[in-house]
Write an enzyme that holds these catalytic residues in place. Structure first.
Site, PDB file in Angstrom:
ATOM      1  N   ALA A  63       0.987  -1.144  -0.112  1.00 33.70           N
ATOM      2  CA  ALA A  63       0.169   0.024   0.089  1.00 33.70           C
ATOM      3  C   ALA A  63       0.944   1.031  -0.141  1.00 33.70           C
ATOM      4  O   ALA A  63       2.102   0.919   0.470  1.00 33.70           O
ATOM      5  CB  ALA A  63      -0.844   0.010   1.237  1.00 33.70           C
ATOM      6  N   GLY A 102       0.552  -5.129   0.831  1.00 32.60           N
ATOM      7  CA  GLY A 102      -0.469  -4.921  -0.145  1.00 32.60           C
ATOM      8  C   GLY A 102      -0.300  -5.765  -1.585  1.00 32.60           C
ATOM      9  O   GLY A 102      -1.174  -6.181  -1.889  1.00 32.60           O
ATOM     10  N   GLU A 105      -0.774  -9.140  -0.979  1.00 31.18           N
ATOM     11  CA  GLU A 105      -2.267  -9.539  -0.741  1.00 31.18           C
ATOM     12  C   GLU A 105      -2.969  -9.491  -2.055  1.00 31.18           C
ATOM     13  O   GLU A 105      -3.817 -10.241  -2.227  1.00 31.18           O
ATOM     14  CB  GLU A 105      -2.707  -8.457   0.317  1.00 31.18           C
ATOM     15  CG  GLU A 105      -2.020  -8.498   1.815  1.00 31.18           C
ATOM     16  CD  GLU A 105      -2.698  -7.531   2.726  1.00 31.18           C
ATOM     17  OE1 GLU A 105      -2.295  -6.550   2.309  1.00 31.18           O
ATOM     18  OE2 GLU A 105      -3.344  -8.154   3.533  1.00 31.18           O
ATOM     19  N   GLU A 125       4.280  -5.546   7.324  1.00 32.05           N
ATOM     20  CA  GLU A 125       3.440  -4.666   7.759  1.00 32.05           C
ATOM     21  C   GLU A 125       3.866  -4.367   9.290  1.00 32.05           C
ATOM     22  O   GLU A 125       3.715  -3.320   9.688  1.00 32.05           O
ATOM     23  CB  GLU A 125       1.977  -4.752   7.770  1.00 32.05           C
ATOM     24  CG  GLU A 125       1.374  -4.727   6.372  1.00 32.05           C
ATOM     25  CD  GLU A 125       1.694  -5.991   5.404  1.00 32.05           C
ATOM     26  OE1 GLU A 125       2.460  -6.640   5.754  1.00 32.05           O
ATOM     27  OE2 GLU A 125       0.756  -5.936   4.381  1.00 32.05           O
TER      28      GLU A 125
HETATM   29  C1  3H9 Z   1       0.497  -2.265   3.505  1.00 31.56           C
HETATM   30  O1  3H9 Z   1       0.971  -2.755   2.298  1.00 31.56           O
HETATM   31  C2  3H9 Z   1      -0.488  -2.374   4.110  1.00 31.56           C
HETATM   32  C3  3H9 Z   1      -1.561  -3.503   3.738  1.00 31.56           C
HETATM   33  O2  3H9 Z   1      -1.402  -4.466   4.324  1.00 31.56           O
HETATM   34  C4  3H9 Z   1      -3.236  -3.006   3.980  1.00 31.56           C
HETATM   35  C5  3H9 Z   1      -3.523  -1.903   3.398  1.00 31.56           C
HETATM   36  C6  3H9 Z   1      -4.960  -1.548   3.720  1.00 31.56           C
HETATM   37  N1  3H9 Z   1       4.608   3.595   0.008  1.00 31.56           N
HETATM   38  O3  3H9 Z   1      13.407   2.020   0.028  1.00 31.56           O
HETATM   39  P1  3H9 Z   1      13.747   2.599  -1.187  1.00 31.56           P
HETATM   40  C7  3H9 Z   1       9.293   4.790  -1.484  1.00 31.56           C
HETATM   41  S1  3H9 Z   1       1.768  -1.395   4.158  1.00 31.56           S
HETATM   42  C8  3H9 Z   1       5.043   4.542  -0.238  1.00 31.56           C
HETATM   43  O4  3H9 Z   1      14.460   3.959  -1.024  1.00 31.56           O
HETATM   44  P2  3H9 Z   1      14.574   0.270  -1.981  1.00 31.56           P
HETATM   45  C9  3H9 Z   1      10.162   5.177  -0.667  1.00 31.56           C
HETATM   46  O5  3H9 Z   1       9.922   6.026   0.188  1.00 31.56           O
HETATM   47  C10 3H9 Z   1       3.201  -1.605   3.066  1.00 31.56           C
HETATM   48  N2  3H9 Z   1       6.398   4.974  -0.755  1.00 31.56           N
HETATM   49  O6  3H9 Z   1      14.193   1.772  -2.331  1.00 31.56           O
HETATM   50  C11 3H9 Z   1      11.402   5.997  -1.649  1.00 31.56           C
HETATM   51  O7  3H9 Z   1      10.922   7.020  -2.019  1.00 31.56           O
HETATM   52  P3  3H9 Z   1      11.805   8.368  -2.377  1.00 31.56           P
HETATM   53  C12 3H9 Z   1       3.979  -2.717   3.023  1.00 31.56           C
HETATM   54  C13 3H9 Z   1       7.183   3.806  -0.806  1.00 31.56           C
HETATM   55  O8  3H9 Z   1      15.096  -0.327  -3.540  1.00 31.56           O
HETATM   56  C14 3H9 Z   1      11.050   5.054  -2.845  1.00 31.56           C
HETATM   57  O9  3H9 Z   1      10.090   4.209  -2.713  1.00 31.56           O
HETATM   58  N3  3H9 Z   1       5.210  -2.723   2.264  1.00 31.56           N
HETATM   59  C15 3H9 Z   1       6.700   2.533  -0.421  1.00 31.56           C
HETATM   60  O10 3H9 Z   1      15.849   0.329  -1.151  1.00 31.56           O
HETATM   61  C16 3H9 Z   1      12.142   3.824  -2.794  1.00 31.56           C
HETATM   62  O11 3H9 Z   1      12.284   3.176  -1.857  1.00 31.56           O
HETATM   63  C17 3H9 Z   1       6.126  -2.229   2.771  1.00 31.56           C
HETATM   64  O12 3H9 Z   1       6.427  -1.870   3.994  1.00 31.56           O
HETATM   65  C18 3H9 Z   1       5.480   2.298  -0.065  1.00 31.56           C
HETATM   66  N4  3H9 Z   1       5.119   0.989   0.434  1.00 31.56           N
HETATM   67  O13 3H9 Z   1      13.722  -0.607  -1.346  1.00 31.56           O
HETATM   68  C19 3H9 Z   1       7.535  -2.047   1.782  1.00 31.56           C
HETATM   69  N5  3H9 Z   1       7.687   1.722  -0.414  1.00 31.56           N
HETATM   70  O14 3H9 Z   1      12.729   7.922  -3.388  1.00 31.56           O
HETATM   71  C20 3H9 Z   1       8.301  -0.534   2.010  1.00 31.56           C
HETATM   72  C21 3H9 Z   1       8.878   2.212  -1.046  1.00 31.56           C
HETATM   73  O15 3H9 Z   1      10.848   9.442  -2.815  1.00 31.56           O
HETATM   74  N6  3H9 Z   1       9.233  -0.547   1.195  1.00 31.56           N
HETATM   75  N7  3H9 Z   1       8.468   3.766  -1.166  1.00 31.56           N
HETATM   76  O16 3H9 Z   1      12.476   8.489  -1.153  1.00 31.56           O
HETATM   77  C22 3H9 Z   1      10.400  -1.213   1.156  1.00 31.56           C
HETATM   78  O17 3H9 Z   1      10.781  -2.263   1.974  1.00 31.56           O
HETATM   79  C23 3H9 Z   1      11.482  -0.547   0.126  1.00 31.56           C
HETATM   80  O18 3H9 Z   1      11.102   0.650  -0.170  1.00 31.56           O
HETATM   81  C24 3H9 Z   1      11.540  -1.755  -1.241  1.00 31.56           C
HETATM   82  C25 3H9 Z   1      12.577  -0.753  -1.830  1.00 31.56           C
HETATM   83  C26 3H9 Z   1      12.091  -2.854  -0.709  1.00 31.56           C
HETATM   84  C27 3H9 Z   1      10.275  -1.817  -1.617  1.00 31.56           C
END
Ligand code: 3H9
Length: 690
Positions: A63, A102, A105, A125
């Site tokens: 999400a 998400g 999911e 999450e």
């Molecule tokens: C969820 O899904 C809830 C659901 O169960 C239910 C909903 C109802 N959202 O980390 P990076 C941005 S909760 C918004 O530097 P990497 C990040 O801020 C979510 N933005 O790259 C950055 O922006 P900027 C569950 C996001 O290659 C850019 O993307 N998912 C999100 O080192 C690059 O990120 C997670 O918790 C996001 N979800 O790592 C995953 N994700 O360039 C969280 C990233 O402007 N994300 N951004 O600073 C991660 O673990 C890492 O970002 C990922 C990439 C492994 C994906």
């Protein structure tokens, strides 16, 4: 403008593609696009199957976390998942990259899943103080069983595609580059829908499932999100699917509103913002193959080990044969320990060159000086570095407290000099502060930043002000703790209060652990010592009570270094100092200690922002979390300041200042924010000039 979701027709197959760089987060626009495309595919009689995929580096990584602070917008991700699952036409998900939260999911709601071989799949999450909120708690156990589902959700760690295939989370692993072709072939082959909600085979041994749940529940101290994950997974076993979804929705809403989730979400974005240095837009980092380390004491050997482990060739310069032998022993011990714990690759020491000759640094691309905190010693080293380093080599000092300017001048290479401040143990701690003097050039900063990233660390930019961000915060924290000692607290009370606040150690056990003599040497070298400072640490050092290493400090220690009770001699010294400096006593409670130390940190942080030492409040929080183990779920002191409001923080500080005006000096920025009813997160934004 590119649509965030598009539908392509390939014969009877509808290919629905998410395009929302960088990570295809499932924002409101993406959800709306998915809903529209799904409707179109479902209603089109010429379409017999749907393939869900994503452009760019990953299938949705979850999400959109940035939307969690605003009211929810339709359609809900959970509703989209239900729409996919209840579709009469087979839906196949083609997965690549990091399929998280998400995103996973969504995939689990599809009828079939194919993943490229390098894909990682996970439900992280919990790291944001949340639980999967779009059906994940109900569908994951149905696919992989209670145990694996709980492992995935409680740890938040991803699994590899090959394991996901073995466990039943996906149906097929696809070699690189053939994902969409393979997934399309599967979609063409599958005539029936297979709904995850109907799967019950993983629950056949109900007693074993219940035993697993009970075992997880018996672990004390689980945070709210983890407890809710266990409850919802139990519901997957015991109640109908729709009721399980309702329970999950309520639990998600509760967790989303919790302080812990707000703190963890703040930490997530603050970490990412902190690493964006302005210099990265001005210059590209230089190639670094060889790192030089001057001085391999505790810090230097940790830095050398971190660099070796990351694949750099490392040249370490020590003084004399004894220095080299000692360095080899320290680095060797770190290597053996890392190897035994499986944290380090074999052969990491092959690229280590230990020597006594500075000339060996002539081939280094970046040199880190880690000598003792003695200005003259460091100046001499920088003079030598100026002579031996090749042109353009970044010359970094691991100092935090000493003025960099004389070192830079001594080197004759002002633009190449900066501070690279690691935290001990350097091969484990994730923070590196980069102290940037005015004269440093952008390429040197970008190169140091690049090195920190390759080492897997979080770099935070500071100006080169003595103490950088971290040690200026630490100084304020310790000074206020010391003040509490003068006003009636015992060191053990302060330590216990701060542990229960969530710090890994209290301030006095931490000082005992690292050795009281280090700060003592620094105080003795200070030109303008603080006249209000507690004398107790100096008195302890004069009595050769340096903490754990000498068996006595704030506490006593046995011969194995195990901490015992408060040191009775220290208590007598403290009582003596209190008699000499009578200050109004406080009614000491854990809450009072925690509040004094928290507002002291906030006040210091406000000072750092106003001085420009830290660019953003979040940078200070990242330093506190990564450098000092500040509880991540609290977000950091500046995040907490905004939750309390700067107005309330200023009110408390003014109150404390009335009783102890010599110690408390409200930072002007804090007073301004309070007067204008603004928050730190608005500082520097429109409406408030820095
Ligand atoms: C969820 O899904 C809830 C659901 O169960 C239910 C909903 C109802 N959202 O980390 P990076 C941005 S909760 C918004 O530097 P990497 C990040 O801020 C979510 N933005 O790259 C950055 O922006 P900027 C569950 C996001 O290659 C850019 O993307 N998912 C999100 O080192 C690059 O990120 C997670 O918790 C996001 N979800 O790592 C995953 N994700 O360039 C969280 C990233 O402007 N994300 N951004 O600073 C991660 O673990 C890492 O970002 C990922 C990439 C492994 C994906």
């Amino acid at each position: 403008m590119t649509q965030p979701v598009r539908l392509e027709r390939h014969g009877a197959l509808a290919l629905i593609v998410v395009h929302n760089p960088p990570v295809n987060a499932l924002s409101a626009a993406v959800r709306q696009g998915l809903e529209a495309c799904l409707h179109e595919a479902m209603e089109d009689a010429d379409i017999s199957a749907v393939l869900l995929a994503a452009d760019g580096r990953t299938f949705p990584a979850g999400a959109d976390i940035s939307e969690f602070n605003s009211p929810p917008q339709a359609p809900a991700l959970g509703d989209l998942c239900n729409m996919i699952e209840t579709s009469e036409k087979p839906v196949v998900a083609a997965l690549h990259g990091t399929v998280l939260g998400g995103g996973l999911e969504l995939a689990m709601a599809a009828h079939y899943r194919v993943a490229e071989e390098t894909t990682l799949l996970g439900l992280p999450e919990v790291k944001l103080g949340l639980l999967p909120g779009a059906g994940g708690t109900q569908r994951t156990p149905r696919l992989v069983g209670i145990k694996v589902a709980l492992d995935m959700m409680l740890s938040g760690l991803p699994i590899k595609a090959v394991d996901a295939d073995r466990l039943g989370l996906i149906d097929k692993v696809s070699p690189l580059k053939t994902l969409r072709v393979d997934a399309a072939a599967l979609a063409a082959e599958m005539r029936d829908v297979r709904r995850t909600r109907d799967a019950r085979s993983q629950f056949e041994d109900g007693a074993a499932c219940m035993a697993d749940i009970a075992a997880r529940r018996s672990v004390p101290g689980r945070p709210l999100a983890s407890r809710k994950i266990i409850d919802c997974v139990e519901a997957a076993l015991l109640v109908p699917f729709e009721i399980g979804l309702d329970m999950e929705r309520d639990a998600f809403t509760e967790c989303l509103a919790s302080d812990a989730s707000a703190g963890l979400r703040h930490a997530f974005f603050a970490e990412r913002h902190a690493t964006k240095f302005p210099e990265l837009a001005q210059a590209k980092p230089q190639q670094v193959d060889t790192v030089g380390v001057v001085g391999a004491g505790l810090m230097g050997s940790g830095i050398a080990m971190a660099c070796l482990d990351a694949g750099f060739a490392v040249t370490v310069v020590e003084q004399g044969e004894a220095g080299v032998t000692g360095a080899l022993a320290r680095i060797g011990a770190l290597y053996e320990k890392g190897l035994a714990k499986g944290q380090m690759g074999e052969g990491a020491l092959t690229d280590l060159n230990l020597t006594t000759g500075m000339e060996a640094l002539g081939t280094a691309d970046l040199i880190i000086e880690c000598a003792s905190e003695d200005a003259q010693v460091k100046r001499d080293i920088f003079t030598r570095l100026g002579l031996v380093a090749k042109p353009g080599t970044v010359l970094a000092s691991n100092t935090s407290y000493l003025d960099l300017e004389p070192l830079a001048r001594a080197s004759g290479r002002m633009p190449d000099v900066l501070a690279l401040h690691f935290f001990a143990p350097a091969h484990r701690m994730s923070l590196v502060e980069i102290g940037v003097p005015d004269a440093a050039n952008a390429q040197a900063v970008a190169t140091a930043h690049g090195l920190a990233k390759v080492l897997g660390k979080t770099p935070v930019r500071s100006t080169a002000a003595p103490g950088l961000i971290g040690n200026q915060m630490l100084t304020a924290y310790r000074a206020t703790a010391d003040r509490l000692l003068l006003r009636g607290a015992q060191p053990a009370q302060v330590d216990a209060a701060m542990r229960s606040f969530g710090m890994p150690m209290g301030p006095y056990e931490a000082q005992d652990y690292s050795g009281l003599d280090i700060a003592w040497a620094r105080r003795k070298a200070m030109k303008n010592p603080d006249p209000e400072a507690l004398l107790l640490p100096d008195i302890l050092c004069e009595a050769e009570q340096f903490g754990r290493k000498s068996g006595k400090g704030y506490y006593v220690y046995n011969s194995e270094g195990k901490r015992g009770a408060a040191n009775p001699e220290m208590l007598t010294m403290l009582a003596g100092e209190r008699r000499m400096r009578p200050l109004a006593r406080l009614a000491i409670t854990p809450e009072l200690i925690q509040d004094h130390l928290l507002v002291a940190l906030i006040n210091a942080g406000a000072g750092l922002l106003e001085a420009g030492t830290a660019a953003r409040p979040g940078d200070i929080d990242v330093v506190m979390v990564h450098g000092f183990g500040y509880p991540r779920h609290k977000g950091g002191p500046m995040h907490q300041a905004d939750a309390l409001t700067p107005f309330e923080v200023a009110r408390r500080i003014n109150l404390y200042a009335q009783a102890d005006p010599a110690h408390w000096h409200p930072a002007p920025l804090l007073s301004r924010l309070a007067a204008e009813r603004m928050r730190f997160s608005q500082y520097g934004a429109a409406g408030m000039q820095k």
